[in-house]
Design an enzyme around this catalytic site. Structure first.
Site, short mmCIF file in Angstrom:
data_model
loop_
_atom_site.label_atom_id
_atom_site.label_comp_id
_atom_site.label_asym_id
_atom_site.label_seq_id
_atom_site.Cartn_x
_atom_site.Cartn_y
_atom_site.Cartn_z
N HIS A 36 0.85 -1.20 0.00
CA HIS A 36 0.00 0.00 0.00
C HIS A 36 0.89 1.26 0.00
CE1 HIS A 36 -2.67 -3.02 2.16
NE2 HIS A 36 -3.43 -2.66 1.15
N GLY A 149 -2.57 -2.35 -7.49
CA GLY A 149 -1.36 -3.17 -7.49
C GLY A 149 -1.50 -4.32 -8.48
N GLU A 150 -0.36 -4.71 -9.07
CA GLU A 150 -0.37 -5.82 -10.04
C GLU A 150 -0.61 -7.17 -9.38
OE1 GLU A 150 3.10 -5.89 -12.48
OE2 GLU A 150 2.46 -4.16 -13.65
N LYS A 151 -0.46 -7.25 -8.07
CA LYS A 151 -0.74 -8.52 -7.39
C LYS A 151 -2.17 -8.97 -7.71
CE LYS A 151 -1.67 -8.83 -2.89
NZ LYS A 151 -2.88 -9.67 -2.71
P1 AMP Z 1 -6.27 -4.44 -0.44
O1 AMP Z 1 -6.12 -3.55 0.76
O2 AMP Z 1 -5.68 -5.80 -0.26
O3 AMP Z 1 -7.68 -4.44 -1.00
O4 AMP Z 1 -5.37 -3.80 -1.57
C1 AMP Z 1 -5.49 -2.45 -1.93
C2 AMP Z 1 -4.61 -2.18 -3.12
O5 AMP Z 1 -3.26 -2.52 -2.77
C3 AMP Z 1 -4.96 -3.05 -4.35
O6 AMP Z 1 -4.81 -2.25 -5.51
C4 AMP Z 1 -3.90 -4.13 -4.30
O7 AMP Z 1 -3.62 -4.67 -5.58
C5 AMP Z 1 -2.72 -3.36 -3.76
N1 AMP Z 1 -1.74 -4.28 -3.16
C6 AMP Z 1 -1.97 -5.22 -2.22
N2 AMP Z 1 -0.83 -5.90 -1.95
C7 AMP Z 1 0.13 -5.37 -2.75
C8 AMP Z 1 1.51 -5.63 -2.95
N3 AMP Z 1 2.14 -6.59 -2.28
N4 AMP Z 1 2.19 -4.89 -3.85
C9 AMP Z 1 1.55 -3.91 -4.55
N5 AMP Z 1 0.25 -3.60 -4.41
C10 AMP Z 1 -0.45 -4.31 -3.53
#
Ligand code: AMP
Length: 283
Positions: A36, A149-151
């Site tokens: 994040h 994120g590309e994940k």
């Molecule tokens: P989340 O809080 O898991 O819903 O993720 C919020 C944003 O953070 C989304 O766009 C995810 O793809 C991105 N994200 C989560 N983990 C990673 C990571 N390890 N590297 C890059 N972006 C991430």
């Protein structure tokens, strides 16, 4: 840093815009980590003002237990956002985003080839929920740029397609996956794994990285290599949802006609679901 709990407080953003600032928006579900942080850093590079949302969106969870157990660390996240230089933190209540008058179930998104495969197939309703909340946030925040994120590669493709289809005046920007030194993609859900398990699950990334290496070196047996990778993961103790290949640009099934691809995988390890994605480029 402004803390925005109520929708009317978003009026602050009009002031930002009036003063000529561009706004970068980073949607999250909290329990923030360096992944994040990297999104926020990118948002700060592209925009004068950055707003981050923390909202555990109920409509995107197909598993009620996953929703109930989703880690919540709001105070720590707030301090983290302050340290990263976020300008506004948007932390709406569930009933503000989904007022009682709305039908929580009643919104389905169907983008053939995008929402009906891989994550869409294994998590029914997931992308409908993600798209629904992102569309709401875009209407409320009206950012210039939105960051993913590309994940969560497929998620970024779904949102990009939707924004393009509906002429939302916003640019989607993606950043590469941030990983632990072991290769494990950082994820809020990793905190549910013991440190021993966190070490064990690095097999997932290593397997995808081996595929990347082979495909970049000219391996043509795409399907059989993916099937073998899936078997290797099962051997290592995973319960595999999929290991799949897509074209990096349009998310169509990857063929030998394509150059840039993405290897996507989702698998459970001791009941914790992990996803990862690794891009590759064939010569
Ligand atoms: P989340 O809080 O898991 O819903 O993720 C919020 C944003 O953070 C989304 O766009 C995810 O793809 C991105 N994200 C989560 N983990 C990673 C990571 N390890 N590297 C890059 N972006 C991430």
């Amino acid at each position: 840093m402004e803390i925005i709990k109520h929708l009317h407080q978003l009026a602050l953003l009009h002031q930002w815009r009036k003063s000529g600032n561009t706004i970068g928006f980073v949607p999250t579900m909290g329990h923030l980590h360096e992944g994040h942080g990297a999104l926020i850093k990118a948002a700060k590079q592209w925009n004068e003002k950055v707003i981050v949302s923390i909202f555990v969106n109920p409509t995107q969870f197909n598993d009620p237990l996953d929703y109930a157990n989703y880690p919540k660390t709001l105070e720590k996240d707030r301090d983290q956002c302050l340290a990263w230089g976020v300008d506004a933190l948007f932390i709406p209540e569930e009933n503000h985003i989904y007022p009682p008058r709305t039908n929580i179930e009643g919104w389905t998104l169907n983008l053939p080839g995008l929402t009906d495969c891989l994550e869409g197939l294994h998590r029914p309703g997931h992308f409908s929920g993600v798209a629904r909340v992102i569309m709401k946030f875009l209407n409320l925040i009206e950012p210039h740029d939105i960051f993913f994120g590309e994940k969560d590669y497929q998620q970024a493709c779904v949102i990009r397609q939707l924004i393009d289809d509906l002429f939302f005046p916003v640019t989607v920007r993606t950043i590469p996956t941030i990983r632990a030194t072991s290769g494990l993609a950082l994820s809020s859900r990793n905190s549910r794994l013991s440190s021993k398990e966190q070490e064990e699950v690095t097999v997932l990334f290593k397997t995808l990285n081996n595929l990347k290496h082979d495909f970049e070196q000219g391996e043509d047996n795409l399907e059989s290599r993916c099937n073998k990778a899936s078997e290797d993961l099962v051997q290592a103790g995973f319960s595999v949802d999929y290991v799949a290949l897509r074209s990096a640009h349009d998310f169509k099934p990857f063929t030998l006609m394509h150059r840039e691809g993405v290897i996507l995988a989702a698998a459970y390890y001791n009941a914790i679901r992990l996803i990862d994605a690794v891009t590759f480029m064939r010569k």
